[in-house]
Design a protein around this motif. Structure first.
Motif, PDB file in Angstrom:
ATOM      1  N   GLY A 173      43.117  52.144  28.591  1.00  0.00           N
ATOM      2  CA  GLY A 173      42.414  51.047  29.524  1.00  0.00           C
ATOM      3  C   GLY A 173      40.757  50.758  29.185  1.00  0.00           C
ATOM      4  N   VAL A 174      40.344  52.097  29.093  1.00  0.00           N
ATOM      5  CA  VAL A 174      38.700  52.074  28.973  1.00  0.00           C
ATOM      6  C   VAL A 174      38.250  51.422  27.850  1.00  0.00           C
TER       7      VAL A 174
ATOM      8  N   VAL B 256      43.515  31.958  35.909  1.00  0.00           N
ATOM      9  CA  VAL B 256      42.435  31.576  36.064  1.00  0.00           C
ATOM     10  C   VAL B 256      41.226  31.151  34.912  1.00  0.00           C
ATOM     11  N   GLY B 257      41.606  31.818  33.754  1.00  0.00           N
ATOM     12  CA  GLY B 257      40.868  31.806  32.425  1.00  0.00           C
ATOM     13  C   GLY B 257      39.654  32.817  32.351  1.00  0.00           C
ATOM     14  N   TRP B 258      39.330  32.890  31.088  1.00  0.00           N
ATOM     15  CA  TRP B 258      38.095  33.917  31.053  1.00  0.00           C
ATOM     16  C   TRP B 258      36.713  33.367  31.523  1.00  0.00           C
ATOM     17  N   ASP B 259      36.546  31.987  31.492  1.00  0.00           N
ATOM     18  CA  ASP B 259      35.271  31.528  32.013  1.00  0.00           C
ATOM     19  C   ASP B 259      35.236  31.953  33.545  1.00  0.00           C
ATOM     20  N   THR B 260      36.069  32.005  34.274  1.00  0.00           N
ATOM     21  CA  THR B 260      36.227  32.292  35.691  1.00  0.00           C
ATOM     22  C   THR B 260      35.544  33.645  36.016  1.00  0.00           C
ATOM     23  N   ILE B 261      35.663  34.592  35.013  1.00  0.00           N
ATOM     24  CA  ILE B 261      35.624  36.021  35.302  1.00  0.00           C
ATOM     25  C   ILE B 261      34.232  36.329  35.037  1.00  0.00           C
ATOM     26  N   ASP B 262      33.764  36.944  36.167  1.00  0.00           N
ATOM     27  CA  ASP B 262      32.302  37.264  36.468  1.00  0.00           C
ATOM     28  C   ASP B 262      32.046  38.922  35.934  1.00  0.00           C
ATOM     29  N   GLY B 263      33.213  39.784  35.780  1.00  0.00           N
ATOM     30  CA  GLY B 263      32.900  41.106  35.492  1.00  0.00           C
ATOM     31  C   GLY B 263      34.255  41.738  35.258  1.00  0.00           C
ATOM     32  N   ILE B 264      34.274  42.625  34.419  1.00  0.00           N
ATOM     33  CA  ILE B 264      35.600  43.552  34.223  1.00  0.00           C
ATOM     34  C   ILE B 264      35.335  45.056  34.890  1.00  0.00           C
ATOM     35  N   ALA B 265      36.446  45.479  35.788  1.00  0.00           N
ATOM     36  CA  ALA B 265      36.350  46.784  36.484  1.00  0.00           C
ATOM     37  C   ALA B 265      37.478  47.609  35.600  1.00  0.00           C
ATOM     38  N   VAL B 266      37.115  48.660  35.355  1.00  0.00           N
ATOM     39  CA  VAL B 266      38.222  49.429  34.610  1.00  0.00           C
ATOM     40  C   VAL B 266      38.304  51.161  35.210  1.00  0.00           C
ATOM     41  N   THR B 267      39.523  51.588  35.455  1.00  0.00           N
ATOM     42  CA  THR B 267      39.560  52.987  35.956  1.00  0.00           C
ATOM     43  C   THR B 267      39.087  53.943  34.709  1.00  0.00           C
TER      44      THR B 267
ATOM     45  N   HIS C 176      25.534  45.138  53.755  1.00  0.00           N
ATOM     46  CA  HIS C 176      24.256  44.645  53.213  1.00  0.00           C
ATOM     47  C   HIS C 176      24.609  43.105  52.797  1.00  0.00           C
ATOM     48  N   PRO C 177      23.681  42.250  53.018  1.00  0.00           N
ATOM     49  CA  PRO C 177      23.953  40.855  52.335  1.00  0.00           C
ATOM     50  C   PRO C 177      24.217  40.734  50.875  1.00  0.00           C
ATOM     51  N   PRO C 178      25.148  39.966  50.414  1.00  0.00           N
ATOM     52  CA  PRO C 178      25.001  40.078  48.910  1.00  0.00           C
ATOM     53  C   PRO C 178      23.483  39.707  48.190  1.00  0.00           C
ATOM     54  N   ALA C 179      23.342  40.397  47.325  1.00  0.00           N
ATOM     55  CA  ALA C 179      21.992  40.478  46.594  1.00  0.00           C
ATOM     56  C   ALA C 179      21.883  39.333  45.584  1.00  0.00           C
ATOM     57  N   THR C 180      23.009  39.178  44.623  1.00  0.00           N
ATOM     58  CA  THR C 180      22.909  38.350  43.629  1.00  0.00           C
ATOM     59  C   THR C 180      24.002  37.232  43.881  1.00  0.00           C
ATOM     60  N   LEU C 181      25.141  37.396  43.310  1.00  0.00           N
ATOM     61  CA  LEU C 181      26.154  36.426  43.310  1.00  0.00           C
ATOM     62  C   LEU C 181      26.805  36.238  44.778  1.00  0.00           C
ATOM     63  N   LEU C 182      27.087  34.981  45.242  1.00  0.00           N
ATOM     64  CA  LEU C 182      27.776  34.732  46.494  1.00  0.00           C
ATOM     65  C   LEU C 182      29.084  35.099  46.333  1.00  0.00           C
ATOM     66  N   VAL C 183      29.743  34.624  45.441  1.00  0.00           N
ATOM     67  CA  VAL C 183      31.401  34.585  45.110  1.00  0.00           C
ATOM     68  C   VAL C 183      31.499  35.210  43.551  1.00  0.00           C
ATOM     69  N   MET C 184      32.188  36.388  43.615  1.00  0.00           N
ATOM     70  CA  MET C 184      32.643  36.837  42.061  1.00  0.00           C
ATOM     71  C   MET C 184      34.041  37.101  42.009  1.00  0.00           C
ATOM     72  N   VAL C 185      34.370  36.976  40.734  1.00  0.00           N
ATOM     73  CA  VAL C 185      35.878  37.141  40.364  1.00  0.00           C
ATOM     74  C   VAL C 185      35.776  38.300  39.412  1.00  0.00           C
ATOM     75  N   VAL C 186      36.662  39.136  39.541  1.00  0.00           N
ATOM     76  CA  VAL C 186      36.688  40.414  38.643  1.00  0.00           C
ATOM     77  C   VAL C 186      38.070  40.870  38.347  1.00  0.00           C
ATOM     78  N   LEU C 187      38.201  41.116  36.888  1.00  0.00           N
ATOM     79  CA  LEU C 187      39.331  41.401  36.436  1.00  0.00           C
ATOM     80  C   LEU C 187      39.178  42.880  36.583  1.00  0.00           C
ATOM     81  N   GLY C 188      40.501  43.591  37.160  1.00  0.00           N
ATOM     82  CA  GLY C 188      40.634  44.981  37.156  1.00  0.00           C
ATOM     83  C   GLY C 188      41.693  45.393  36.129  1.00  0.00           C
ATOM     84  N   ILE C 189      41.462  46.641  35.432  1.00  0.00           N
ATOM     85  CA  ILE C 189      42.186  47.203  34.595  1.00  0.00           C
ATOM     86  C   ILE C 189      42.536  48.715  35.049  1.00  0.00           C
ATOM     87  N   GLU C 190      44.043  48.930  34.960  1.00  0.00           N
ATOM     88  CA  GLU C 190      44.205  50.155  35.532  1.00  0.00           C
ATOM     89  C   GLU C 190      45.332  50.854  34.496  1.00  0.00           C
ATOM     90  N   THR C 191      45.133  52.183  34.001  1.00  0.00           N
ATOM     91  CA  THR C 191      45.968  52.767  33.218  1.00  0.00           C
ATOM     92  C   THR C 191      46.113  54.331  33.244  1.00  0.00           C
TER      93      THR C 191
END
Ligand code: KG4
Ligand code: ZN
Length: 365
Positions: free
Chosen positions: A103-104, A80-91, A7-22
């Motif tokens: 983690g959660v 990268v700095g927090w301003d660059t982060i668009d979203g947070i993903a967590v297990t 699918h074509p990207p619907a909103t953001l063209l480029v996104m930067v995500v922080l991933g957290i795993e514990t």
């Protein structure tokens, strides 16, 4: 044939995500751009604290996560700095309850205070997404040059899971089969314990196997009615019986006294013979699934995907080129979580409510 499209990207063209795993004994955080570029990857493992017990102790793992989570996240975000982060993903599952909670809770707090959308990630699904990383300027990572195409057959082999999954597209997948008892990584860990090799057993067995004769012992492969199911309890018990026989004892002899009576050569031969049959078991089923579903690409994922014998057998027996990712991205890490988070954002998957998200220790695919 299942159609192959994105699918074509619907909103953001480029996104930067922080991933957290514990979810287990690794406290990990990473930043990924656009689902393909690794910007940072920090992993702190509490493995050394568990070694003396021969396996992960949940309370020790949880306490270690509490101590490490903030420094690990700080290090991952720093480049990268927090301003660059668009979203947070967590297990949020599957995994150890106490470990997942750290983690959660941290991710929920950060999502609220930093005002970022939060994505709840299935750990097992995330393992597959380590294979979508194709770019990094970080040193010492060897990544595939292109990302896998759909339909995609994924062999997921870790300490907690052995599964074959067919992905028609992102978020559209079918579990073809899984283990009925032990996961393959768990079987490696248990066999290592029987023969007295250090924890974690997977890398120890792989190392010992280099020095052993893989045809020395014929450990059985489980015969199951279901085409895509596995069982590793049989081969594991066969190793125990073989070891007892080698030292001239019967099945009543205690397994924890065995290792000191086995020679190095016997240990190496057991490691090599067990590794061969365990790997053959999962590769046999991957070959069957490849023939039935004719996927465009095949990936292996999870801690056991670091195993060189598995990589060799997959390359030899699957008739398309398999692009393996860096072994450091096979064991638990934040990069795989961030990558799946990027795709969740890109394809407008619902974000989690940071006030409501709960852990799910028994989450399945
Ligand atoms: O994916 P992972 O880090 O954690 C889980 O989600 O379970 O996998 C850990 C498992 C352990 O059982 C470990 O022994 C195994 O992966 N493992 C290996 C290798 N490296 C790690 N098994 C075989 N060969 C390896 N090189
Ligand atoms: Zn894992």
């Amino acid at each position: 044939m299942i159609c192959q499209y994105e699918h074509p990207p619907a909103t953001l063209l480029v996104m930067v995500v922080l991933g957290i795993e514990t979810s287990c004994d690794e406290t990990a955080a990473a930043v990924v751009k656009d689902g393909n570029e690794l910007l940072s990857n920090e992993v702190f493992s509490s493995m050394d604290l568990h070694k003396v017990y021969g396996g992960v102790v949940p309370e020790i793992a949880a306490r270690s996560h509490i101590e490490s989570i903030i420094p690990v996240i700080d290090q991952a975000v720093a480049p990268v700095g927090w301003d660059t982060i668009d979203g947070i993903a967590v297990t949020y599952g599957a995994g150890l309850g106490g470990s997942l909670l750290v983690g959660v809770m941290t991710a929920k707090t950060l999502a609220i205070t930093k005002k970022k959308p939060l994505y709840a990630i299935n750990h097992v699904e995330a393992h597959v997404y380590a294979n979508f990383l194709t770019k990094t300027s970080l040193p010492a990572y060897s990544l595939p040059s292109s990302r896998p195409a759909f339909p995609l057959l994924a062999l997921i082999v870790s300490g907690g899971h052995s599964q074959l999954v067919l992905f028609r597209n992102h978020f559209d997948y079918t579990l073809l089969g899984q283990t009925r008892d032990d996961a393959i990584g768990e079987a490696f860990d248990k066999v290592a314990k029987i023969v007295g090799l250090p924890y974690p057993g997977g890398p120890s067995i792989a190392e010992a196997a280099h020095l052993g004769d893989a045809s020395k012992f014929k450990f059985p492969k489980a015969k199951l009615d279901h085409k895509y199911e596995y069982s590793f309890s049989g081969p594991k018990t066969a190793v125990l019986r073989q070891a007892q026989e080698l030292i001239g004892e019967d099945y009543t002899f205690s397994s924890h006294l065995l290792s000191e009576r086995l020679s190095e050569a016997q240990k190496n031969d057991i490691a090599a013979s067990f590794q061969r049959v365990a790997v053959e078991t999962v590769v046999d089923k991957a070959v069957l699934a490849f023939e039935e579903f004719k996927p465009e690409s095949v990936v292996i994922a999870g801690g056991v995907a670091a195993n060189q014998e598995l990589r060799r057998q997959m390359s030899d027996r699957i008739p398309i080129k398999i692009h393996f990712t860096d072994p450091k991205l096979c064991t638990d890490n934040g990069a795989m979580v961030a990558t799946l988070g990027c795709f969740k954002m890109k394809y407008n998957q619902p974000a989690a409510d940071p006030y409501e998200l709960q852990i799910e220790p028994n989450l399945s695919m």
